[in-house]
Scaffold this motif. Sequence first.
Motif, short mmCIF file in Angstrom:
data_model
loop_
_atom_site.label_atom_id
_atom_site.label_comp_id
_atom_site.label_asym_id
_atom_site.label_seq_id
_atom_site.Cartn_x
_atom_site.Cartn_y
_atom_site.Cartn_z
N ALA A 103 93.66 46.77 74.95
CA ALA A 103 92.56 46.79 74.00
C ALA A 103 92.26 45.49 74.22
CB ALA A 103 93.96 46.95 73.00
N PRO A 104 90.88 46.02 73.69
CA PRO A 104 89.98 44.03 73.60
C PRO A 104 90.24 43.70 72.72
CG PRO A 104 89.41 46.49 72.22
CD PRO A 104 90.11 47.02 73.35
N ALA A 105 90.03 42.47 72.21
CA ALA A 105 90.44 41.42 71.71
C ALA A 105 90.26 42.29 70.42
CB ALA A 105 89.97 39.95 72.07
N LEU A 143 91.18 40.54 62.34
CA LEU A 143 90.05 40.03 62.04
C LEU A 143 89.46 38.29 62.85
CD1 LEU A 143 89.58 40.96 58.64
CD2 LEU A 143 88.86 41.90 61.17
N ARG A 144 90.43 37.43 62.84
CA ARG A 144 90.50 36.72 63.41
C ARG A 144 89.52 35.75 64.66
NH1 ARG A 144 93.79 32.16 61.41
NH2 ARG A 144 95.51 33.32 59.79
N PRO A 145 89.85 36.77 65.75
CA PRO A 145 88.56 36.44 66.64
C PRO A 145 87.24 37.32 66.01
CG PRO A 145 90.58 37.96 67.81
CD PRO A 145 90.66 38.04 66.39
N ARG A 146 87.18 38.80 64.88
CA ARG A 146 85.98 39.11 65.21
C ARG A 146 85.21 38.15 64.30
NH1 ARG A 146 81.42 40.89 65.54
NH2 ARG A 146 81.24 42.30 64.53
N LEU A 147 85.97 36.76 63.13
CA LEU A 147 85.34 35.67 62.70
C LEU A 147 85.11 34.14 63.21
CD1 LEU A 147 86.60 36.78 59.15
CD2 LEU A 147 85.04 37.66 60.03
N GLY A 148 85.81 34.35 64.80
CA GLY A 148 85.43 33.22 64.74
C GLY A 148 86.50 32.35 64.80
N LEU A 149 88.00 32.54 64.57
CA LEU A 149 89.18 31.94 63.85
C LEU A 149 90.15 31.89 64.32
CD1 LEU A 149 89.02 33.31 60.42
CD2 LEU A 149 87.79 31.41 61.05
N ALA A 150 90.92 30.57 64.58
CA ALA A 150 91.87 29.99 65.68
C ALA A 150 92.91 31.29 65.39
CB ALA A 150 92.60 29.03 64.97
N PRO A 151 93.31 31.30 66.44
CA PRO A 151 94.58 32.83 66.99
C PRO A 151 95.57 32.09 65.62
CG PRO A 151 94.01 31.79 69.07
CD PRO A 151 93.22 31.15 67.75
N LEU A 152 95.99 33.77 65.47
CA LEU A 152 97.64 33.31 64.54
C LEU A 152 98.68 33.31 65.28
CD1 LEU A 152 98.01 34.50 61.37
CD2 LEU A 152 98.74 37.11 62.66
N ALA A 153 99.87 32.11 64.73
CA ALA A 153 100.24 31.46 65.08
C ALA A 153 101.47 33.04 66.09
CB ALA A 153 101.50 30.33 63.91
N ALA A 154 102.11 32.50 66.36
CA ALA A 154 103.01 33.44 67.27
C ALA A 154 104.41 34.04 66.30
CB ALA A 154 103.41 32.79 68.34
N ASP A 155 104.79 33.02 65.27
CA ASP A 155 105.61 33.35 64.90
C ASP A 155 105.65 33.47 63.69
OD1 ASP A 155 104.87 30.94 63.98
OD2 ASP A 155 106.57 30.47 63.90
N SER A 156 104.41 33.59 63.40
CA SER A 156 103.75 34.17 61.41
C SER A 156 104.13 36.06 61.65
CB SER A 156 102.26 33.65 61.14
OG SER A 156 101.55 34.64 61.88
N LEU A 160 84.23 35.97 49.53
CA LEU A 160 82.80 36.23 50.35
C LEU A 160 83.19 37.44 50.87
CD1 LEU A 160 83.54 33.64 53.22
CD2 LEU A 160 81.95 33.81 51.58
N ALA A 161 82.09 38.82 50.56
CA ALA A 161 81.84 40.00 50.48
C ALA A 161 82.43 40.60 52.20
CB ALA A 161 80.87 41.05 50.17
N LEU A 162 83.20 41.16 52.73
CA LEU A 162 83.33 42.00 53.93
C LEU A 162 82.73 42.34 54.07
CD1 LEU A 162 84.83 40.83 56.10
CD2 LEU A 162 86.44 42.15 56.17
N ASP A 163 82.10 43.02 55.09
CA ASP A 163 81.89 44.33 55.67
C ASP A 163 83.07 45.60 56.54
OD1 ASP A 163 79.93 46.21 57.26
OD2 ASP A 163 78.22 46.20 57.14
N VAL A 164 83.56 45.84 56.21
CA VAL A 164 84.92 45.95 57.16
C VAL A 164 84.21 47.13 58.07
CG1 VAL A 164 86.55 46.38 55.33
CG2 VAL A 164 84.80 48.44 55.29
N ASP A 165 82.99 47.75 58.51
CA ASP A 165 82.27 48.36 59.06
C ASP A 165 81.74 48.20 59.73
OD1 ASP A 165 82.51 51.20 58.30
OD2 ASP A 165 80.78 50.78 56.66
N LYS A 166 81.31 46.55 60.29
CA LYS A 166 80.92 45.64 60.48
C LYS A 166 81.71 45.30 61.65
CE LYS A 166 76.28 45.50 60.05
NZ LYS A 166 74.94 44.16 59.86
N ALA A 167 83.27 44.58 60.14
CA ALA A 167 84.18 43.32 60.67
C ALA A 167 85.43 44.26 62.10
CB ALA A 167 85.56 42.81 59.57
N THR A 168 85.14 45.91 61.62
CA THR A 168 86.30 46.60 62.47
C THR A 168 85.79 47.37 63.93
OG1 THR A 168 86.09 48.48 60.74
CG2 THR A 168 87.78 46.98 60.28
N ALA A 169 84.43 46.82 64.26
CA ALA A 169 83.66 47.91 64.97
C ALA A 169 84.48 47.44 66.72
CB ALA A 169 81.92 47.79 64.84
N ALA A 170 83.64 47.95 67.33
CA ALA A 170 84.85 47.14 68.76
C ALA A 170 82.93 46.45 69.04
CB ALA A 170 84.77 48.68 69.41
#
Length: 139
Positions: free
Chosen positions: A37-39, A57-70, A129-139
């Motif tokens: 699966a893609p990132a 959403l973290r990779p899509r938003l350019g955020l640091a990855p989620l901690a493995a134990d979270s 911040l109003a999220l555009d869920v269509d764009k945020a979830t697009a591949a």
Amino acid sequence: MSRQFATFTLAGARYGVDVLRVQEALRFQARTPVPLAPAGIAGLVNLRGQVVMTVDLRPRLGLAPLAADSEPMMFVVQVDGEPISLLVDEIGDVIDVEESQFETPPDTLPASLRDVILGAYKLDKGLLLALDVDKATAA
């Protein structure tokens, strides 16, 4: 004219999705990984017999990855008539906002965010911040 947004936080920022697009908010649930699966595709979950794709959403938003134990919360939204689960840090409230509070995405937002943010609402306790869920979830 006012609108209602269901809110969540991710990496300290508050995001909102039109409440009419939100199906439900859930605690962490075990996910089944999707090979190759893609990132950003965090796996699949079974919601009462329905298989639902989970998007980090973290990779899509350019955020640091989620901690493995979270154990992130799940924010289930409707995209093209299908449920998609978004991994978020915390679930917030449903809030009313006025169109007069709306502004286009600030120039200070990174380009990765401006692509998926419809705009920002100035609230007493900061920005929503109003999220555009269509764009945020697009591949």
